[in-house]
Motif scaffolding. Structure first.
Motif, PDB file in Angstrom:
ATOM      1  N   TYR A  45     -38.759   7.158  -2.357  1.00 17.95           N
ATOM      2  CA  TYR A  45     -37.972   7.050  -1.121  1.00 17.95           C
ATOM      3  C   TYR A  45     -38.446   7.954   0.014  1.00 17.95           C
ATOM      4  CZ  TYR A  45     -34.869   4.054  -3.674  1.00 17.95           C
ATOM      5  OH  TYR A  45     -34.385   3.001  -4.380  1.00 17.95           O
ATOM      6  N   ILE A  46     -39.192   8.986  -0.291  1.00 19.91           N
ATOM      7  CA  ILE A  46     -39.705   9.826   0.808  1.00 19.91           C
ATOM      8  C   ILE A  46     -41.214   9.595   0.874  1.00 19.91           C
ATOM      9  CG2 ILE A  46     -39.907  12.159   1.738  1.00 19.91           C
ATOM     10  CD1 ILE A  46     -37.340  12.842   0.151  1.00 19.91           C
ATOM     11  N   SER A  47     -41.955  10.194  -0.028  1.00 18.55           N
ATOM     12  CA  SER A  47     -43.393   9.937  -0.109  1.00 18.55           C
ATOM     13  C   SER A  47     -43.906  10.605  -1.366  1.00 18.55           C
ATOM     14  CB  SER A  47     -44.108  10.532   1.112  1.00 18.55           C
ATOM     15  OG  SER A  47     -45.491  10.608   0.837  1.00 18.55           O
TER      16      SER A  47
ATOM     17  N   VAL B 147     -45.534   2.801  -7.860  1.00 21.24           N
ATOM     18  CA  VAL B 147     -45.622   1.346  -8.026  1.00 21.24           C
ATOM     19  C   VAL B 147     -44.280   0.699  -7.694  1.00 21.24           C
ATOM     20  CG1 VAL B 147     -45.789  -0.453  -9.786  1.00 21.24           C
ATOM     21  CG2 VAL B 147     -47.523   1.330  -9.673  1.00 21.24           C
ATOM     22  N   ASN B 148     -43.213   1.332  -8.110  1.00 24.54           N
ATOM     23  CA  ASN B 148     -41.873   0.825  -7.842  1.00 24.54           C
ATOM     24  C   ASN B 148     -41.671   0.598  -6.344  1.00 24.54           C
ATOM     25  OD1 ASN B 148     -39.284   0.093  -8.617  1.00 24.54           O
ATOM     26  ND2 ASN B 148     -38.482   2.163  -8.308  1.00 24.54           N
ATOM     27  N   ALA B 149     -42.112   1.577  -5.543  1.00 26.23           N
ATOM     28  CA  ALA B 149     -41.955   1.459  -4.095  1.00 26.23           C
ATOM     29  C   ALA B 149     -42.878   0.370  -3.530  1.00 26.23           C
ATOM     30  CB  ALA B 149     -42.262   2.799  -3.435  1.00 26.23           C
TER      31      ALA B 149
ATOM     32  N   GLY C 295     -33.383  -1.049  -6.526  1.00 25.90           N
ATOM     33  CA  GLY C 295     -34.527  -0.139  -6.465  1.00 25.90           C
ATOM     34  C   GLY C 295     -34.152   1.257  -6.912  1.00 25.90           C
ATOM     35  N   LEU C 296     -32.965   1.706  -6.494  1.00 20.81           N
ATOM     36  CA  LEU C 296     -32.517   3.052  -6.846  1.00 20.81           C
ATOM     37  C   LEU C 296     -32.326   3.169  -8.361  1.00 20.81           C
ATOM     38  CD1 LEU C 296     -31.524   5.864  -5.970  1.00 20.81           C
ATOM     39  CD2 LEU C 296     -29.230   4.901  -5.793  1.00 20.81           C
ATOM     40  N   LEU C 297     -31.656   2.164  -8.940  1.00 20.07           N
ATOM     41  CA  LEU C 297     -31.414   2.211 -10.387  1.00 20.07           C
ATOM     42  C   LEU C 297     -32.735   2.137 -11.164  1.00 20.07           C
ATOM     43  CD1 LEU C 297     -28.223   0.002 -10.732  1.00 20.07           C
ATOM     44  CD2 LEU C 297     -28.432   2.439 -11.215  1.00 20.07           C
TER      45      LEU C 297
END
Lengths: 293, 458
Positions: A257-259, B274-276, A3-5
């Motif tokens: 990752y935060i919002s 969308v990724n999240a 997800g990070l990449l």
């Protein structure tokens, strides 16, 4: 980790597009000391021109950029002659007010020509992605990113290899000295503004395939571009590129990752920090306003 | 520092010495004068375009408008002679981020005025509609409504589009003791301020807008019922409560929330959002969208190669061709949305409204529900004014609190705060067009597509 990449990939791609959008704005300031608030409106005009070429002639938006750039060059030139030239010598605040008004004027003109309805160019690849193992790279964003790089390389070549580019850089460095060695300052200023408009138009071509757009979105884009330019250092193209990538990646990370609520706050926080620590921006140089004027 | 030399004086590169000798003290351009003139002209132009655009429409029975008449500034002289027209004022977001529903509402109002005037107007007087453009700005709309009341001295008001703009403009109306009938404004907070003269001309407020759909999902048999759901929404006083209303019902039914977040207005990068969402793998997405964000999020999902079984969006899918053009008509199949109006609805005057709309704006023009909502607002206003037989604002408000009004959206009624008391319909994109699927008694088809099936992912 995946997800990070994935977030980093998307952030870098969007950052590259931001870089192109902001580069014209920063060049205009670097040479002319004019903060062109109408830059966002010029981007939207570029998007609409590209959209029209795609809709009526079936021209691919990323190929249509060639025509869009020429059209925007002409529009930029005319706008410079009619509106900006008379305030060339006025304080920066005057040009801000003028181009602010110009932005809304252009928004009205766009609404008149294309209507205030949302449109989007949809070539065949627009929603397709390239799969790289567990990652995906949206084709439209990738092509937009590559196009942005090509245009920025061309801009860089113009600046470093051509007479015009040397004149622009000379004017940016010292207008009086440039004039003394024979640079036609009014012509260079007009060309600079026109090139800035053309790069905004090229950015607009990319915007036209990234989603729906309408004239009123100009204000959203100029807000983000100004953040990038201030962060990178007013007048510095490399600064704008670095800042665009920082913002692109940073906002993607925050949104994922935060919002997404906090994503716009990032640019404001970064600007707050940079203005406190390094007021000239990341790669900007200090203006010698004490003696220059 | 030297002033700029006049254009054309500069000499070619390498001939700098000549310029020194010829130029000497360079003439200073009278910048300030030119500057002033340009600033003044531009200021006037911008003010006129951004803030003060005003359209007056007065149509009479004798005057018929050409089929392709443009939607912009038209003034048709009244033939009613000395009879003083009833002035009705509104300010709509004709430009700016909310221009899509704003322009649709303007069309709806114009059709209503034209049809009313053909029938003899209101209380025997022709209607003159004054439309201002608030540029989607909360400050401008306050100025606009104040100007409508104090300068244009309108007799009646009609509302605007989107809760964000209804919030401040309805306060201006209430302060001036004027009835405010609005085609939009479904945010609950609008009706929690103790106002007595606001009425919304749709069937329900935001928290209940998706209720019919959420109850249907919750009642699906085990094998079809989603297990997880995502609730992204724009930070907007209308969309957020719709999504929260849906979540409350689905959570109570045991459907787990795996993503819930708001993004601010002006968000342009949806790939990271969308990724999240995709990382959370929801079976259902209920998206609180205005318009562009609705298109962008769907396109983000397509690019990420992810299609949840059920996709519900607010507002955006009701925008007909603009929506299908934005995401691709082939990718619309199965998308749900709530709707206040459908062309198929068998309500009184609906067919006449559609026919007149097409005649006025062209056959190819898609009729948005926003136009129908605006038309209904006019119907509500007319019904109340005709019933009380005067322009007495208190009497009009009292009547509306105690009566129902038949509109093209169906029968509308209100509680003491002006909240409508009905239920929204649920629409679904099917075969490139829109069908009413819920509630069953109003459905235009028996078929409900049980999975969002974008072609690009097949």
């Amino acid at each position: 980790m995946t997800g990070l990449l994935q977030t980093l990939i998307l952030g870098i791609l969007i950052g590259g597009v931001y870089a192109l959008l902001a580069s014209g704005l920063t060049v205009i300031f670097g040479v002319m000391r004019i903060i062109n608030i109408a830059h966002g409106a010029l981007m939207m005009i570029g998007a609409f021109v590209t959209y029209t070429l795609w809709r009526d002639l079936g021209l691919d938006p990323l190929l249509g950029v060639v025509i869009t750039v020429v059209v925007m060059l002409a529009i930029g030139w005319v706008l410079y002659l009619v509106t900006v030239r008379p305030v060339r010598r006025a304080p920066v605040t005057t040009s801000v007010l003028l181009t602010f008004g110009l932005a809304f004027f252009l928004e009205g003109v766009m609404g008149f020509i294309w209507g205030n309805n949302a449109v989007a160019a949809r070539p065949s690849y627009v929603d397709a992605s390239i799969s790289l193992g567990r990652f995906y790279v949206p084709q439209a964003l990738l092509f937009g990113f590559l196009l942005a790089i090509v245009i920025m390389v061309i801009l860089q070549l113009i600046f470093s290899k051509t007479w015009l580019g040397r004149s622009i850089r000379a004017s940016a460095s010292s207008e009086d000295a440039a004039r003394l060695v024979g640079v036609n300052i009014p012509l260079v200023a007009a060309m600079t503004f026109a090139i800035g408009a053309a790069s905004a138009g090229a950015g607009g071509s990319i915007i036209s395939i990234m989603g729906s757009f309408l004239p009123g979105m100009q204000i959203l884009w100029i807000t983000r571009m100004l953040s990038i330019v201030v962060l990178g250092g007013l007048g510095s193209v490399p600064g704008a590129v670095v800042a665009a990538l920082i913002l692109g990646v940073g906002e993607s990370l925050v949104a994922s990752y935060i919002s997404p609520r906090w994503a716009p706050a990032l640019s404001v926080l970064l600007i707050f920090f940079i203005l406190a620590v390094r007021p000239q921006g990341l790669l900007g140089t200090k203006l010698r306003e004490d003696v220059a004027q | 520092m030297l002033a700029e030399s006049p254009a054309g004086r500069a000499t070619p590169l390498g001939d700098g010495r000549a310029i020194c000798l010829k130029g000497g003290f360079v003439r200073k351009r009278p910048v300030s004068l030119i500057l002033l003139v340009f600033a003044a002209v531009l200021a006037v132009a911008v003010f006129a375009m951004a803030c003060g655009e005003e359209t007056t429409t007065t149509t009479s029975g004798a005057a018929t408008t050409a089929p392709t008449a443009p939607a912009t500034s038209e003034t048709t002289a009244t033939t009613a002679g000395e009879v003083k027209p009833i002035k009705i004022g509104t300010s709509l977001p004709l430009t700016g981020a909310r221009s899509v529903p704003g322009n649709a509402a303007k069309m709806g109002y114009e059709v209503w005025v034209e049809m009313m005037n053909e029938k003899g107007g209101l209380l025997g007087r022709p209607i003159e509609l004054i439309v201002k453009d608030d540029a989607s700005d909360q400050n401008i709309i306050v100025a606009d409504y104040n100007a409508l009341i104090s300068q244009d001295k309108v007799d009646l008001l009609l509302g605007t589009f989107s809760s964000l703009l209804v919030l401040p403009s309805s306060a201006v109306a209430e302060k001036n003791n004027m009835v405010y009938i609005t085609p939009a404004g479904a945010s609950p907070q609008i009706y929690e301020r103790g106002f007595k003269k606001i009425f919304m001309s749709q069937q329900s407020l935001a928290p209940d807008a998706g209720k019919v759909w959420a109850n249907w999902i919750a009642a699906l048999p085990e094998g079809q019922r989603p297990k997880t759901a995502a609730y992204p929404t724009i930070d907007d006083p209308f969309t957020a409560p719709v999504v929260e209303g849906i979540e409350a019902i689905l959570s109570a039914a045991g459907i787990k929330t795996v993503y819930k977040d708001k993004y601010p207005e002006g968000t342009t990068d949806f790939d990271s959002i969308v990724n999240a969402i995709v990382a959370a793998k929801p079976d259902l997405i209920a998206h609180g969208a205005v318009f562009e964000d609705g298109v962008s999020l769907v396109r983000g999902l397509l690019k990420a190669g992810y299609a949840p079984t059920y996709l519900f969006q607010t507002t955006a899918p009701t925008q007909g061709d603009q929506y299908s053009e934005g995401i691709g008509a082939e990718n619309t199949e199965g998308i749900f949305f709530h709707m206040s109006w459908a062309p198929e609805a068998k309500t009184p005057l609906n067919d006449e409204f559609i026919a007149r709309f097409k005649a006025k704006f062209g056959e190819q023009e898609t009729i948005s529900e926003d136009s129908a909502d605006a038309f209904a607002a006019g119907q509500v206003l007319a019904a109340a004014v005709e019933a009380v037989g005067s322009l007495d604002q208190d009497a009009i408000a009292d009547w509306l609190h105690n009566n129902e009004v038949q509109t093209i959206l169906g029968v509308l009624s209100w509680d003491e705060a002006g909240r409508p008391q009905g239920e929204m319909m649920i629409g679904q994109w099917q075969g490139g067009g829109v069908e009413i699927v819920l509630p069953k008694d109003l459905a235009s088809t028996d078929t409900i597509v049980m999975k969002w099936s974008p072609k690009v992912l097949q």
